[in-house]
Structure formats: structure tokens, C-alpha cells
Design a protein around this motif. Structure first.
Motif, short mmCIF file in Angstrom:
data_model
loop_
_atom_site.label_atom_id
_atom_site.label_comp_id
_atom_site.label_asym_id
_atom_site.label_seq_id
_atom_site.Cartn_x
_atom_site.Cartn_y
_atom_site.Cartn_z
N ASN A 129 0.82 -1.21 0.00
CA ASN A 129 0.00 0.00 0.00
C ASN A 129 0.85 1.26 0.00
O ASN A 129 1.95 1.29 0.53
N ASP A 133 -3.45 5.31 -0.49
CA ASP A 133 -4.44 4.24 -0.35
C ASP A 133 -5.20 4.31 0.96
O ASP A 133 -6.02 3.44 1.24
N SER A 155 -8.66 -4.09 -5.72
CA SER A 155 -8.46 -3.62 -4.35
C SER A 155 -9.60 -4.07 -3.46
O SER A 155 -10.72 -4.25 -3.89
#
Length: 206
Positions: A129, A133, A155
Motif C-alpha cells: 500500500n 491508499d 483492491s
């Protein structure tokens, strides 16, 4: 035997050999779950890394033999493996958080541990990440896991709520860690720098 002799018969012999190998605990032997993973790893590596064209179900006989060995083990009253791991509870998180130093590394480590728990994430899911994010929302921190075992191509979104203790709130320490990295390429820096090479700074008291 050639290293790439991956065939039904050789996999059965591989199981027989693994069954007699020492386990993690002195005096024990390899756990069935470990043997099953090694069968899978051998087949996958042969196909993906060495380009072998293996028949479908190449490991079927090996797994059938493993089932037979497990049945005999249970009939004899033998146990193998570590058993079910004890759960990580909020009370443990509070102790871990309290053990982290009050500096940037401690904030980073605290944020990492609490986010791991809050989103039930794995190491690779968080290390992939980026700062971008994560986003704050009324329920806590919105975490978009870009790499996931369950959906590697898409995701997974999860909200990390704050716990009652300020030292145990993912949101609070995620904000601190993010501010500490603000100078690094806005939104593109990994959240946890050199995660694999740099262990957590905390020593948890007994």
C-alpha cells in the motif's frame, strides 16, 4: 533422482520422506498441513518457474497417501504440528502499543500493528500500500488494499475504526505516520519504509 522429476510416483515418495522428517518441536515429526503445502509448492514451482507441463491431478496420489498416513496417525493417537494459534486480542494490542517508543518510528510501528489488526491484513497486503491508499472518514480510516490473496487483481476496501484508547486507535497513529512522511512524494511513498528489513521497534513487556 533429477531435481525436476515431478510425477505422481515421485510425489508419493516425497510425502513418504517428509512424513519421517523432524518437526518444529524436538521429538516430533512434520505436520500434515506442512506436507500438503510442500506438495502444492513443488507442483506450482515446477509449472511456473521451470515450465514443466504436468498432467492435471499430478499430486492426487500423493495427497491420497497423505490422507492414509494421517488416518493411521489419528488411530495411533499421535499428534503433529503446533495446533491452532492463540488469538490476538485488543488487550494484547494495548500492551504492544504502550511498548512502542514515542518517536516517529514508534508511531510508524503502532500504526502498522493497529492497521494489521483492524483490517485483518497480511504483511504483503500492507507493504504494497501507498500513502494515497488511506483516507480518513467518519468511521475511522478507509484502507484500500491493492494486493490481496483473495483478489490479487483488484483492491479490497476496509474501514479501520478507532478503539477506545487513544494509544490503540489506528486513525490517530495513521495520521501521525502520514504527517511524518509528508515530505516524500505526496501519496506515492510506501506507508511502511523498508518493512522487511526494519523490524518493529517495540519490546512487549510480559
Amino acid at each position: 533422482m533429477p531435481a525436476l522429476a515431478v510425477a505422481p510416483g515421485t510425489l508419493v515418495m516425497f510425502v513418504e520422506w517428509l512424513w519421517t522428517q523432524p518437526g518444529w518441536k524436538k521429538g516430533s515429526f512434520t505436520a500434515p498441513s506442512t506436507i500438503d503445502r510442500r506438495i502444492s509448492g513443488t507442483v506450482v514451482s515446477a509449472r511456473a518457474q521451470h515450465g514443466l507441463k504436468l498432467e492435471d491431478g499430478v499430486a492426487r496420489l500423493a495427497r491420497n497417501r497423505l490422507k492414509q498416513l494421517v488416518k493411521e496417525m489419528e488411530e495411533d493417537g499421535e499428534t503433529r504440528g503446533r495446533g491452532q494459534a492463540p488469538p490476538l486480542l485488543v488487550e494484547h494490542l494495548i500492551r504492544i502499543s504502550a511498548a512502542c517508543p514515542d518517536n516517529l518510528m514508534g508511531i510508524r510501528d503502532r500504526a502498522l500493528v493497529l492497521m494489521h489488526f483492524a483490517v485483518a491484513g497480511r504483511e504483503h497486503e500492507l507493504t504494497f500500500n501507498l500513502v494515497r491508499d488511506y483516507a480518513e472518514n467518519p468511521g475511522g480510516i478507509q484502507a484500500d488494499l491493492r494486493v490481496s490473496r483473495s483478489a490479487p487483481a483488484s483492491s479490497q476496501s476496509s474501514t479501520a475504526p478507532g478503539l477506545q484508547s487513544a494509544r490503540s486507535a489506528p486513525g490517530r497513529h495513521g495520521q501521525g505516520s502520514r504527517r511524518g512522511r509528508a515530505a516524500e512524494e505526496a501519496g506515492l511513498a510506501p506507508v511502511i519504509a523498508r518493512y522487511q528489513a526494519q523490524p518493529l521497534a517495540a519490546t512487549v513487556p510480559p
